[in-house]
Design a protein around this motif. Structure first.
Motif, PDB file in Angstrom:
ATOM      1  N   UNK A  41       0.837  -1.208   0.000  1.00 39.56           N
ATOM      2  CA  UNK A  41       0.000   0.000   0.000  1.00 39.56           C
ATOM      3  C   UNK A  41       0.874   1.261   0.000  1.00 39.56           C
ATOM      4  N   UNK A  42       1.339   1.682   1.133  1.00 42.65           N
ATOM      5  CA  UNK A  42       2.243   2.849   1.162  1.00 42.65           C
ATOM      6  C   UNK A  42       3.669   2.383   0.868  1.00 42.65           C
ATOM      7  N   UNK A  43       3.905   2.091  -0.395  1.00 42.80           N
ATOM      8  CA  UNK A  43       5.186   1.515  -0.821  1.00 42.80           C
ATOM      9  C   UNK A  43       6.254   2.586  -1.010  1.00 42.80           C
ATOM     10  N   UNK A  53       7.152  15.268  -6.811  1.00 42.13           N
ATOM     11  CA  UNK A  53       6.311  16.450  -6.896  1.00 42.13           C
ATOM     12  C   UNK A  53       4.821  16.206  -6.798  1.00 42.13           C
ATOM     13  N   UNK A  54       4.383  14.944  -6.743  1.00 45.53           N
ATOM     14  CA  UNK A  54       2.954  14.679  -6.591  1.00 45.53           C
ATOM     15  C   UNK A  54       2.473  15.170  -5.228  1.00 45.53           C
ATOM     16  N   UNK A  55       1.286  15.758  -5.196  1.00 45.37           N
ATOM     17  CA  UNK A  55       0.763  16.272  -3.931  1.00 45.37           C
ATOM     18  C   UNK A  55       0.322  15.125  -3.037  1.00 45.37           C
ATOM     19  N   UNK A  56       0.357  15.372  -1.720  1.00 47.58           N
ATOM     20  CA  UNK A  56      -0.115  14.362  -0.780  1.00 47.58           C
ATOM     21  C   UNK A  56      -1.611  14.120  -0.969  1.00 47.58           C
ATOM     22  N   UNK A  57      -2.350  15.154  -1.333  1.00 50.34           N
ATOM     23  CA  UNK A  57      -3.788  14.986  -1.581  1.00 50.34           C
ATOM     24  C   UNK A  57      -4.022  13.947  -2.676  1.00 50.34           C
ATOM     25  N   UNK A  58      -3.298  14.098  -3.775  1.00 50.96           N
ATOM     26  CA  UNK A  58      -3.451  13.153  -4.891  1.00 50.96           C
ATOM     27  C   UNK A  58      -2.926  11.769  -4.518  1.00 50.96           C
ATOM     28  N   UNK A  59      -1.834  11.737  -3.779  1.00 52.82           N
ATOM     29  CA  UNK A  59      -1.237  10.452  -3.387  1.00 52.82           C
ATOM     30  C   UNK A  59      -2.180   9.673  -2.483  1.00 52.82           C
ATOM     31  N   UNK A  60      -2.772  10.356  -1.523  1.00 51.68           N
ATOM     32  CA  UNK A  60      -3.708   9.699  -0.609  1.00 51.68           C
ATOM     33  C   UNK A  60      -4.966   9.250  -1.348  1.00 51.68           C
ATOM     34  N   UNK A  61      -5.484  10.117  -2.221  1.00 56.15           N
ATOM     35  CA  UNK A  61      -6.705   9.789  -2.956  1.00 56.15           C
ATOM     36  C   UNK A  61      -6.512   8.540  -3.811  1.00 56.15           C
ATOM     37  N   UNK A  68     -10.015   1.410   0.334  1.00 58.88           N
ATOM     38  CA  UNK A  68     -10.847   2.293   1.167  1.00 58.88           C
ATOM     39  C   UNK A  68     -10.874   1.891   2.639  1.00 58.88           C
ATOM     40  N   UNK A  69     -10.689   0.609   2.928  1.00 55.44           N
ATOM     41  CA  UNK A  69     -10.711   0.153   4.312  1.00 55.44           C
ATOM     42  C   UNK A  69      -9.442   0.536   5.069  1.00 55.44           C
ATOM     43  N   UNK A  70      -8.414   1.043   4.341  1.00 57.37           N
ATOM     44  CA  UNK A  70      -7.155   1.430   4.996  1.00 57.37           C
ATOM     45  C   UNK A  70      -6.944   2.943   5.000  1.00 57.37           C
ATOM     46  N   UNK A  71      -8.034   3.693   4.843  1.00 54.06           N
ATOM     47  CA  UNK A  71      -7.907   5.153   4.740  1.00 54.06           C
ATOM     48  C   UNK A  71      -7.173   5.761   5.935  1.00 54.06           C
ATOM     49  N   UNK A  72      -7.504   5.340   7.113  1.00 54.09           N
ATOM     50  CA  UNK A  72      -6.873   5.922   8.309  1.00 54.09           C
ATOM     51  C   UNK A  72      -5.364   5.687   8.289  1.00 54.09           C
ATOM     52  N   UNK A  73      -4.953   4.486   7.922  1.00 51.86           N
ATOM     53  CA  UNK A  73      -3.520   4.173   7.884  1.00 51.86           C
ATOM     54  C   UNK A  73      -2.816   4.926   6.761  1.00 51.86           C
ATOM     55  N   UNK A  74      -3.477   5.070   5.632  1.00 50.57           N
ATOM     56  CA  UNK A  74      -2.890   5.791   4.498  1.00 50.57           C
ATOM     57  C   UNK A  74      -2.665   7.256   4.873  1.00 50.57           C
ATOM     58  N   UNK A  75      -3.654   7.864   5.484  1.00 48.99           N
ATOM     59  CA  UNK A  75      -3.513   9.277   5.871  1.00 48.99           C
ATOM     60  C   UNK A  75      -2.490   9.453   6.997  1.00 48.99           C
ATOM     61  N   UNK A  76      -2.274   8.413   7.765  1.00 49.16           N
ATOM     62  CA  UNK A  76      -1.313   8.492   8.872  1.00 49.16           C
ATOM     63  C   UNK A  76       0.105   8.704   8.376  1.00 49.16           C
ATOM     64  N   UNK A  77       0.398   8.279   7.143  1.00 53.94           N
ATOM     65  CA  UNK A  77       1.766   8.400   6.629  1.00 53.94           C
ATOM     66  C   UNK A  77       2.205   9.870   6.613  1.00 53.94           C
ATOM     67  N   UNK A  78       1.368  10.736   6.086  1.00 55.34           N
ATOM     68  CA  UNK A  78       1.711  12.165   6.072  1.00 55.34           C
ATOM     69  C   UNK A  78       1.472  12.790   7.448  1.00 55.34           C
ATOM     70  N   UNK A  79       0.385  12.389   8.097  1.00 50.34           N
ATOM     71  CA  UNK A  79       0.013  13.001   9.376  1.00 50.34           C
ATOM     72  C   UNK A  79       1.122  12.866  10.409  1.00 50.34           C
ATOM     73  N   UNK A  80       1.774  11.710  10.430  1.00 48.55           N
ATOM     74  CA  UNK A  80       2.801  11.466  11.447  1.00 48.55           C
ATOM     75  C   UNK A  80       4.207  11.456  10.849  1.00 48.55           C
TER      76      UNK A  80
END
Length: 203
Positions: A41-43, A53-61, A68-80
């Motif tokens: 997933x977050x490879x 140069x890709x935005x985090x918004x686009x990367x997360x989307x 979709x079931x891993x949304x919280x973990x995917x967003x955690x990469x940038x958040x933390x």
């Protein structure tokens, strides 16, 4: 070997530590599940596109659409993200700042997302000391593409044959050599001192 007039440092794993497992050991405690998350997933390749140069918004989307079931973990990469870079390599930093204090021409060339690099500069003020920096996420090129070395040399007026590059990735070292630079593979501050002394950069 030509006289060294310009010294170019990589940042991650040369000047500051980087390890995504640090926050994710808490977020995904199971080691096998965590390894699978980084493998599927977050490879590394996914993260590298933010360095390009890709935005985090686009990367997360992109990933949330697939997982979709891993949304919280995917967003955690940038958040933390800040927890992934918890400390500097003091001995390496001392080498760099010592060279600057001696009047040496020091710049930095890094694969880094544009926004996280701004955050890193606030966390580690020594990143503001060199004459300048080329950030992959700001220029849309990444190491080891020869083009990013050529751009850095052009932007900062470096003479390739008189430039030494320091990077922990051997592929990036080879990229610099293909651009006509001299380069050393970073494995630790002690070896770096030895390498720079052999090149006449350190006494």
């Amino acid at each position: 070997m030509s006289e060294i007039r310009h010294i170019v440092f990589d940042i991650g794993k040369v000047l500051i530590h980087y390890d995504p497992n640090l926050p994710f050991a808490r977020i995904i405690p199971d080691a096998e599940e965590r390894a699978d998350f980084f493998q599927r997933i977050c490879t590394h390749d996914w993260n590298l596109e933010q360095d390009r140069g890709r935005s985090w918004h686009d990367a997360e989307a992109l990933l949330i659409d697939q997982f979709p079931d891993r949304e919280e973990h995917i967003r955690a990469f940038r958040k933390y993200w800040a927890e992934m870079v918890p400390y500097a390599y003091d001995e390496s930093v001392a080498i760099m700042t010592g060279l600057i204090d001696e009047g040496r021409d020091v710049t930095m060339l890094t694969n880094f997302a544009a926004d996280t690099f701004k955050e890193a500069r606030q966390m580690y003020h020594f990143l503001n000391r060199p004459r300048g920096v080329t950030v992959s996420g700001e220029v849309g090129l990444i190491k080891p593409d020869v083009a990013i070395y050529e751009l850095h040399a052009k932007d900062f007026g470096l003479q390739p044959a008189h430039t030494i590059f320091i990077d922990d990735s051997y592929a990036n070292v080879e990229g610099a050599r293909q651009a006509g630079w001299q380069a050393v593979h970073f494995t630790g501050a002690e070896q770096l001192r030895t390498d720079l002394a052999a090149l006449g950069v350190l006494g």
